[in-house]
Design a protein around this motif. Structure first.
Motif, PDB file in Angstrom:
ATOM      1  N   GLY A  10      42.585   7.768  11.696  1.00 11.29           N
ATOM      2  CA  GLY A  10      43.489   6.630  11.531  1.00 11.29           C
ATOM      3  C   GLY A  10      43.747   5.833  12.801  1.00 11.29           C
ATOM      4  N   SER A  11      43.017   6.113  13.879  1.00 10.88           N
ATOM      5  CA  SER A  11      43.269   5.369  15.127  1.00 10.88           C
ATOM      6  C   SER A  11      42.617   3.994  15.093  1.00 10.88           C
ATOM      7  CB  SER A  11      42.773   6.169  16.333  1.00 10.88           C
ATOM      8  OG  SER A  11      41.419   6.516  16.160  1.00 10.88           O
ATOM      9  N   THR A  31      29.791   9.384  10.447  1.00 11.22           N
ATOM     10  CA  THR A  31      29.474  10.647   9.762  1.00 11.22           C
ATOM     11  C   THR A  31      30.405  10.836   8.565  1.00 11.22           C
ATOM     12  OG1 THR A  31      30.721  11.679  11.561  1.00 11.22           O
ATOM     13  CG2 THR A  31      28.328  11.907  11.599  1.00 11.22           C
ATOM     14  N   LEU A  35      29.027  11.459   4.821  1.00 12.80           N
ATOM     15  CA  LEU A  35      29.412  12.651   4.047  1.00 12.80           C
ATOM     16  C   LEU A  35      30.082  12.252   2.736  1.00 12.80           C
ATOM     17  CD1 LEU A  35      30.839  14.795   6.997  1.00 12.80           C
ATOM     18  CD2 LEU A  35      28.714  15.251   5.750  1.00 12.80           C
ATOM     19  N   MET A  53      36.017  18.854   3.470  1.00 18.41           N
ATOM     20  CA  MET A  53      36.577  17.545   3.822  1.00 18.41           C
ATOM     21  C   MET A  53      37.968  17.357   3.211  1.00 18.41           C
ATOM     22  SD  MET A  53      33.230  15.164   3.551  1.00 18.41           S
ATOM     23  CE  MET A  53      33.986  13.670   4.182  1.00 18.41           C
ATOM     24  N   VAL A  59      33.272  19.813   9.113  1.00 17.82           N
ATOM     25  CA  VAL A  59      32.019  20.308   8.532  1.00 17.82           C
ATOM     26  C   VAL A  59      31.260  21.028   9.661  1.00 17.82           C
ATOM     27  CG1 VAL A  59      29.826  19.425   7.608  1.00 17.82           C
ATOM     28  CG2 VAL A  59      32.011  18.477   6.801  1.00 17.82           C
ATOM     29  N   ILE A  64      26.049  18.564  10.700  1.00 15.09           N
ATOM     30  CA  ILE A  64      26.340  17.222  11.224  1.00 15.09           C
ATOM     31  C   ILE A  64      25.308  16.796  12.265  1.00 15.09           C
ATOM     32  CG2 ILE A  64      28.019  15.984  12.670  1.00 15.09           C
ATOM     33  CD1 ILE A  64      29.017  16.252   9.930  1.00 15.09           C
ATOM     34  N   GLN A  92      28.716  19.447  19.418  1.00 17.81           N
ATOM     35  CA  GLN A  92      28.016  18.256  18.930  1.00 17.81           C
ATOM     36  C   GLN A  92      27.626  17.340  20.097  1.00 17.81           C
ATOM     37  OE1 GLN A  92      30.283  16.322  15.793  1.00 17.81           O
ATOM     38  NE2 GLN A  92      30.519  18.221  14.638  1.00 17.81           N
ATOM     39  N   HIS A 134      44.618  -2.157   4.967  1.00 20.31           N
ATOM     40  CA  HIS A 134      45.910  -1.471   4.957  1.00 20.31           C
ATOM     41  C   HIS A 134      46.874  -2.329   4.152  1.00 20.31           C
ATOM     42  CE1 HIS A 134      49.717   0.235   6.266  1.00 20.31           C
ATOM     43  NE2 HIS A 134      49.025   1.292   6.618  1.00 20.31           N
ATOM     44  N   PHE A 137      49.371  -3.704   7.092  1.00 21.84           N
ATOM     45  CA  PHE A 137      48.863  -4.250   8.363  1.00 21.84           C
ATOM     46  C   PHE A 137      47.606  -5.089   8.216  1.00 21.84           C
ATOM     47  CE2 PHE A 137      50.686   0.029   9.639  1.00 21.84           C
ATOM     48  CZ  PHE A 137      51.915  -0.490   9.998  1.00 21.84           C
ATOM     49  N   GLY A 201      45.456   1.988  21.107  1.00 22.57           N
ATOM     50  CA  GLY A 201      45.133   1.579  19.739  1.00 22.57           C
ATOM     51  C   GLY A 201      46.340   1.197  18.918  1.00 22.57           C
ATOM     52  N   GLU A 203      48.144  -1.499  19.543  1.00 24.35           N
ATOM     53  CA  GLU A 203      48.209  -2.971  19.457  1.00 24.35           C
ATOM     54  C   GLU A 203      47.591  -3.415  18.136  1.00 24.35           C
ATOM     55  OE1 GLU A 203      49.686  -4.751  21.605  1.00 24.35           O
ATOM     56  OE2 GLU A 203      49.772  -3.544  23.427  1.00 24.35           O
ATOM     57  N   VAL A 208      43.179  -5.015  20.055  1.00 19.27           N
ATOM     58  CA  VAL A 208      42.362  -3.832  20.382  1.00 19.27           C
ATOM     59  C   VAL A 208      40.891  -4.253  20.493  1.00 19.27           C
ATOM     60  CG1 VAL A 208      41.611  -1.563  19.565  1.00 19.27           C
ATOM     61  CG2 VAL A 208      43.987  -2.265  19.230  1.00 19.27           C
TER      62      VAL A 208
END
Ligand code: AP5
Length: 217
Positions: A10-11, A31, A35, A53, A59, A64, A92, A134, A137, A201, A203, A208
């Motif tokens: 959610g960033s 990814t 998925l 998930m 995962v 991945i 990873q 959103h 937003f 993040g 803003e 951003v």
């Protein structure tokens, strides 16, 4: 240009990925989207990862890593690519480095946990394209419908508050250490290592985006 977008759920990684893809003409490799498509298509991979998930856990790394290594060999990646949601663990990241995949930039989007919970409860997505909205937003022009195709938007299974809190915990314990991994590579200042930055993040999305474009230019 090869870019990694890091940041908690959610960033705004998916949101910013849309701007970066358009501006730099590189594909977004999400990814999470890959998925979710496997789950929606009922493939063997989808059946294997669905419950993981939905629980908010990660995962397994080997699945991945193979997914991403196959994807970045595709012809549309020759000019570069944007990794959104990968790497997610130090293992990873090491797999990328060991495979000789040099990255140019690493961006960490920083957003506090309480803001994340509000964002994800109002998120709506267009699964086919990965476009993100959103309700407050970034609302679509027509409520609950994609601006480009007119398809209905959906809520993600893992956006329930309890699951979001689990995903945040997973982020802080397993993914945030990657910032240190890339920063320590970068401060060695060896040629070919990525530049790393942290961007606020919280803003608005366009602010951003400007900050990201300045870093990438
Ligand atoms: P994934 O799909 O990657 O989810 P995530 O990282 O948890 O991130 P999100 O997609 O939830 O958020 P985002 O940062 O893209 O935010 P968005 O732009 O949508 O992963 C899902 C699952 O798949 C994982 O839990 C795991 O199980 C598995 N998985 C995926 N990759 C894996 C890997 N590498 N290893 C192992 N497992 C893996 O924005 C959120 C909302 O906020 C939207 O509504 C948006 O409109 C709004 N918004 C965005 N920016 C702003 C802003 N600046 N101001 C106000 N609102 C904003």
């Amino acid at each position: 240009m090869r870019v990694i977008l890091l940041g908690p759920p959610g960033s705004g990684k998916g949101t910013q990925a849309q701007y970066i893809m358009e501006r730099f003409e590189i594909p977004q490799i999400s990814t999470g989207d890959m998925l979710r498509k496997s789950v929606a298509d009922n493939t063997p991979l989808g059946n294997q990862v669905k419950i993981i998930m939905e629980s908010g856990a990660l995962v397994p790394d080997d699945i991945i890593i193979k997914l991403v290594q196959d994807r970045i060999k595709q012809p549309d990646c020759t000019k570069g690519f944007l990794l959104d949601g990968f790497p997610r663990t130090v293992k990873q990241a090491e797999a990328l480095t060991l495979a000789g995949v040099q990255m140019d930039r690493v961006i960490e989007l920083a957003v506090p946990d309480d803001v994340i919970v509000e964002r994800l409860s109002g998120r709506r997505i267009h699964p086919a394209s990965g476009r993100v909205y959103h309700v407050k937003f970034q609302p679509p022009t027509r409520e609950d419908h994609d601006d480009v195709t007119g398809d209905p938007l959906i809520l993600r299974e893992d956006d329930k508050e309890e699951t979001v809190r689990r995903r945040l915990l997973v982020y802080h314990t397993q993914t945030q250490p990657l910032v240190g991994y890339y920063t320590s590579l970068a401060i060695k200042n060896v040629q070919g290592l990525p530049k790393v930055t942290k961007i606020n993040g919280t803003e608005g999305p366009l602010v951003v985006c400007d900050l990201i474009f300045s870093f990438l230019s």
